[in-house]
Write an enzyme that holds these catalytic residues in place. Structure first.
Site, short mmCIF file in Angstrom:
data_model
loop_
_atom_site.label_atom_id
_atom_site.label_comp_id
_atom_site.label_asym_id
_atom_site.label_seq_id
_atom_site.Cartn_x
_atom_site.Cartn_y
_atom_site.Cartn_z
N SER A 53 -4.05 -6.24 32.98
CA SER A 53 -3.57 -6.08 34.35
C SER A 53 -3.15 -7.39 35.01
O SER A 53 -2.47 -7.38 36.03
CB SER A 53 -4.65 -5.41 35.21
OG SER A 53 -5.81 -6.22 35.30
N HIS A 92 -8.44 -9.98 39.42
CA HIS A 92 -7.19 -9.71 40.10
C HIS A 92 -6.90 -10.76 41.17
O HIS A 92 -7.76 -11.56 41.51
CB HIS A 92 -7.20 -8.31 40.73
CG HIS A 92 -6.95 -7.21 39.74
ND1 HIS A 92 -7.02 -5.88 40.06
CD2 HIS A 92 -6.63 -7.26 38.41
CE1 HIS A 92 -6.76 -5.14 38.99
NE2 HIS A 92 -6.53 -5.96 37.97
N ASP A 142 -5.55 -2.57 44.69
CA ASP A 142 -6.79 -2.10 44.06
C ASP A 142 -7.60 -1.11 44.89
O ASP A 142 -8.75 -0.82 44.55
CB ASP A 142 -7.69 -3.31 43.74
CG ASP A 142 -7.11 -4.19 42.66
OD1 ASP A 142 -6.14 -3.76 42.01
OD2 ASP A 142 -7.63 -5.30 42.47
#
Length: 200
Positions: A53, A92, A142
């Site tokens: 990701s 992330h 997210d």
């Protein structure tokens, strides 16, 4: 193989010394990990990227080094966080950040929502620094990954640390051990035999 182990089996004192030596190695590694955790202020100062990701910034299997002594997380910063109720670290990038001295940049709607939120252990307060994250290789943010009813991450409660360095691909060993539990048993067995065969 048993012939090589015979001298150790017939000498309990030497066998005990080898076992203690093995225990010393494990305890030293554990203490080193704890010391690093205290220094970085992170429960997991080293983590492995488990998915794609964050490509192309980080690849699956990259080993990340974290730092968790900063009170804020800035937009563009890459952080590692844990979702409440789950034990899988997610790597992330911060795409929004507000609260805790952001100069009053929150929208009125957000302030009203925070005012209605209950306070208590494990819950974010209106004055906490909150962030929204997203994977570089993902289309959406997210929000769907967060705990039920959670719109943003709390910097103090949810963030494990900010990425400060990495080593490519080294973490693949960890991924292999996680995906193949039997390999852990084999590895520990090999380590134990090596210690037993080690001569002083």
């Amino acid at each position: 193989m048993f012939a090589e182990l015979a001298p150790y089996l017939s000498n309990p004192r030497q066998t005990l010394a080898q076992i203690l030596n093995f225990a010393l190695v494990l305890s030293t590694a554990f203490m080193g990990w704890k010391a690093l955790s205290v220094y970085t202020n992170s429960p997991s100062p080293i983590v492995v990227v488990l998915s794609g990701s964050m490509e192309p910034a980080f690849q699956r299997g990259d080993l990340l080094f974290l730092w968790n002594n900063s009170p804020r997380a800035e937009v563009g910063e890459i952080v590692v966080y844990n979702v409440q109720g789950k034990d899988i670290p997610i790597v992330h990038r911060v795409i929004k950040a507000f609260g805790a001295g952001d100069g009053g940049n929150k929208s009125q709607r957000r302030l009203e929502r925070e005012a209605d939120k209950p306070s208590g252990p494990g819950l974010s307060s209106p004055l906490s620094h909150q962030i929204l994250t997203k994977g570089d290789n993902n289309i959406a943010d997210d929000t769907e990954l967060y705990a039920q009813g959670q719109d943003y991450l709390d910097r103090k409660l949810d963030i494990v640390g900010s990425v400060r360095g990495y080593i490519p691909a080294v973490g693949y060993v960890t991924i292999m051990l996680a995906e193949n539990p039997w390999m852990k048993t084999v590895l520990l067995g090999i380590m134990g035999v090596m210690v037993m065969l080690q001569r002083e």
